[in-house]
Design a protein around this motif. Structure first.
Motif, short mmCIF file in Angstrom:
data_model
loop_
_atom_site.label_atom_id
_atom_site.label_comp_id
_atom_site.label_asym_id
_atom_site.label_seq_id
_atom_site.Cartn_x
_atom_site.Cartn_y
_atom_site.Cartn_z
N ALA A 117 8.68 -13.28 8.73
CA ALA A 117 7.26 -13.05 8.46
C ALA A 117 6.67 -11.96 9.34
O ALA A 117 5.67 -11.34 9.02
N GLN A 153 0.80 -1.22 0.00
CA GLN A 153 0.00 0.00 0.00
C GLN A 153 0.84 1.28 0.00
O GLN A 153 1.88 1.33 0.65
N MET A 199 -8.93 -7.49 -2.07
CA MET A 199 -7.63 -8.17 -2.08
C MET A 199 -7.75 -9.54 -2.76
O MET A 199 -6.87 -9.94 -3.53
N ASP A 236 0.84 -11.04 8.72
CA ASP A 236 -0.43 -10.34 8.96
C ASP A 236 -1.44 -10.48 7.83
O ASP A 236 -2.60 -10.12 7.99
N GLN A 237 -1.01 -10.99 6.68
CA GLN A 237 -1.94 -11.14 5.56
C GLN A 237 -2.47 -12.57 5.42
O GLN A 237 -3.24 -12.87 4.51
N ILE A 244 8.32 -8.77 11.55
CA ILE A 244 9.35 -7.94 12.16
C ILE A 244 8.65 -7.10 13.22
O ILE A 244 7.56 -6.57 12.98
N ASP A 302 -7.80 -8.88 -6.40
CA ASP A 302 -6.44 -8.56 -6.86
C ASP A 302 -5.69 -9.82 -7.25
O ASP A 302 -4.98 -9.88 -8.24
N TYR A 330 -12.59 -4.59 2.13
CA TYR A 330 -11.17 -4.59 1.72
C TYR A 330 -10.62 -5.99 1.41
O TYR A 330 -9.98 -6.19 0.38
N GLY A 361 9.80 -3.70 8.12
CA GLY A 361 8.95 -4.91 8.12
C GLY A 361 8.44 -5.22 6.72
O GLY A 361 8.43 -6.37 6.29
N ASN A 362 8.01 -4.19 5.99
CA ASN A 362 7.55 -4.39 4.61
C ASN A 362 8.66 -5.01 3.77
O ASN A 362 8.42 -5.91 2.98
N VAL A 382 3.71 -12.73 1.12
CA VAL A 382 3.24 -11.70 2.06
C VAL A 382 3.82 -11.97 3.44
O VAL A 382 4.39 -13.03 3.70
N GLY A 383 3.66 -11.00 4.34
CA GLY A 383 4.00 -11.19 5.74
C GLY A 383 2.86 -11.90 6.47
O GLY A 383 1.76 -12.07 5.93
N MET A 408 5.98 -4.45 13.73
CA MET A 408 6.34 -3.12 13.25
C MET A 408 5.26 -2.67 12.28
O MET A 408 4.90 -3.40 11.37
P1 TYM Z 1 0.79 -3.70 3.48
O1 TYM Z 1 0.90 -2.60 2.48
O2 TYM Z 1 0.29 -3.37 4.84
O3 TYM Z 1 2.18 -4.42 3.66
C1 TYM Z 1 2.98 -4.86 2.56
C2 TYM Z 1 3.64 -6.18 2.91
O4 TYM Z 1 4.48 -6.03 4.07
C3 TYM Z 1 4.19 -7.05 5.01
N1 TYM Z 1 4.43 -6.54 6.38
C4 TYM Z 1 5.25 -7.11 7.27
N2 TYM Z 1 6.03 -8.21 7.20
C5 TYM Z 1 6.78 -8.52 8.28
N3 TYM Z 1 6.81 -7.78 9.42
C6 TYM Z 1 6.03 -6.67 9.53
N4 TYM Z 1 6.06 -5.95 10.65
C7 TYM Z 1 5.22 -6.30 8.43
N5 TYM Z 1 4.36 -5.27 8.20
C8 TYM Z 1 3.90 -5.44 6.94
C9 TYM Z 1 2.72 -7.37 4.78
O5 TYM Z 1 2.39 -8.65 5.27
C10 TYM Z 1 2.62 -7.28 3.27
O6 TYM Z 1 3.01 -8.49 2.66
N6 TYM Z 1 -3.48 -5.93 2.06
C11 TYM Z 1 -2.05 -5.79 1.77
C12 TYM Z 1 -1.77 -5.26 0.38
C13 TYM Z 1 -2.46 -6.02 -0.70
C14 TYM Z 1 -2.06 -7.28 -1.22
C15 TYM Z 1 -3.01 -7.56 -2.24
C16 TYM Z 1 -1.04 -8.16 -0.92
C17 TYM Z 1 -3.56 -5.60 -1.38
N7 TYM Z 1 -3.89 -6.54 -2.31
C18 TYM Z 1 -2.91 -8.76 -2.98
C19 TYM Z 1 -0.96 -9.36 -1.66
C20 TYM Z 1 -1.89 -9.63 -2.67
C21 TYM Z 1 -1.43 -4.81 2.75
O7 TYM Z 1 -2.11 -3.97 3.29
O8 TYM Z 1 -0.07 -4.90 2.86
#
Ligand code: TYM
Length: 342
Positions: free
Chosen positions: A194, A9, A132, A149-150, A196, A135, A128, A18-19, A146-147, A206
């Motif tokens: 996965a 995003q 996703m 949280d997804q 952070i 998508d 939302y 983390g991202n 993905v991390g 994070m």
């Molecule tokens: P978003 O934008 O919040 O985060 C992007 C990616 O970063 C990972 N992430 C983390 N990984 C490890 N530790 C952390 N602290 C941390 N914080 C964030 C998230 O897991 C993610 O992989 N809904 C999604 C975006 C999205 C998406 C999709 C992803 C929209 N459509 C289709 C995959 C497929 C999101 O808000 O990620």
């Protein structure tokens, strides 16, 4: 080639560590062996209020960051969600096979809406996860990196794919064979990174929405600021440097960060820091981070200095994405019984 797809995003001025460690780093590696599609979900961003001018700028900065982090537009398809209208089209159909209770169980929605109260929570935030799912399913990827949280959103996506596949087996107007429309995708979640954690609160992830940004490392912040945040990371009252998520969350988080930035396995770090203090570890994490982000910031600025080139990349990306997505939507529309294009 198998296909991967993921998104990040544009809701902050910078991606955070983390991202990168949880997701984007994996995307960069996967583009060697997969047909990779990566996108900026700007339609997800507006589920909470955004300043329009700022959203536009952040979308471009997000694209520049992905390029600077190593996404290669020659090998991967890089695009912006709103430039591919099929995402909205498929979302509507999927919403109509999603249970209200099913959507209500999404923990990220529950957390966010609880914080904001239902009056300032939008219906968009509620649906939302269905956007996703659209998508993902539009492109029929096998893997979605993905991390942690997804994970729940991926589970919903898999359920919706299976439900649609069983409910709509037969073409109505088209002459294609009967069978599944969607590929049921697998999450690709790298175990060690996965999640952070926040440097000040190392049992929470994070996140840009943490109450304070003292524990958040933004890739585009002044490296000195980030180095200082690392040196002030919360640890524990022992002196031993070892990986133990439950007993030593702060130290474990620093070890994970250092290990993924340098490529040194955690066990060899544990050995290296035997008899050394937390200050030594923090200093090295800070140095590794500064080394990583310094050239990155310059590269992002270079990309942003050439908006024509960014537009060219995005336009090629959107073309390729639409080519795939429009075929899926045509098939879906036919299966649910809509008339062919007028
Ligand atoms: P978003 O934008 O919040 O985060 C992007 C990616 O970063 C990972 N992430 C983390 N990984 C490890 N530790 C952390 N602290 C941390 N914080 C964030 C998230 O897991 C993610 O992989 N809904 C999604 C975006 C999205 C998406 C999709 C992803 C929209 N459509 C289709 C995959 C497929 C999101 O808000 O990620």
């Amino acid at each position: 080639k198998q296909r991967v797809l993921s998104g990040i995003q544009p809701t902050a001025d910078s991606f955070h560590l983390g991202n990168y460690l949880g997701a984007v780093r994996d995307w960069v590696m996967l583009q060697d062996d997969f047909d990779a599609l990566y996108f900026i979900p700007d339609m997800h961003a507006i589920t909470v209020a955004q300043d329009p001018k700022q959203l536009r700028r952040r979308t471009m900065v997000a694209v520049a960051q992905l390029l600077a982090l190593g996404i290669d537009p020659e090998r991967s398809t890089l695009f912006v969600q709103s430039q591919v209208p099929e995402h909205a089209q498929l979302t509507w159909v999927l919403q109509c096979i999603t249970g209200f209770g099913e959507a209500s169980r999404m923990t990220q929605f529950k957390d966010k809406s609880l914080k904001q109260g239902t009056d300032s929570t939008t219906v968009g935030l509620f649906t939302y996860p269905v956007l996703m799912a659209a998508d993902i399913l539009l492109y029929r990827p096998q893997l979605v990196p993905v991390g942690e949280d997804q994970r729940q959103h991926l589970e919903l996506t898999r359920n919706l794919a299976q439900r649609f596949n069983t409910r709509f087996k037969k073409p109505v107007g088209s002459s294609e064979a009967r069978g599944n429309v969607f590929v049921v995708p697998e999450p690709h979640i790298i175990k060690g990174t996965a999640k952070i954690f926040d440097l000040q609160d190392p049992t929470s992830k994070m996140s840009k929405s943490a109450s304070s940004d003292a524990g958040l490392i933004n890739l585009l912040d002044d490296p000195k600021v980030s180095a200082k945040k690392i040196r002030s990371a919360v640890t524990d009252t022992e002196r031993e440097i070892r990986f133990d998520q439950a007993a030593k969350p702060g130290i474990s988080n620093l070890l994970v960060i250092l290990s993924s930035l340098t490529g040194d396995p955690i066990v060899s770090l544990e050995e290296r820091y035997q008899g050394k203090g937390y200050g030594d570890l923090k200093g090295d994490v800070a140095d590794a981070l500064v080394e990583f982000v310094t050239p990155l910031r310059a590269a992002v600025d270079d990309y942003l200095a050439d908006p024509t080139e960014l537009d060219r990349i995005l336009s090629a990306g959107a073309d390729r994405a639409r080519e795939i997505a429009s075929r899926t939507v045509a098939q879906v529309y036919d299966r649910v019984g809509f008339l062919p294009p007028a």
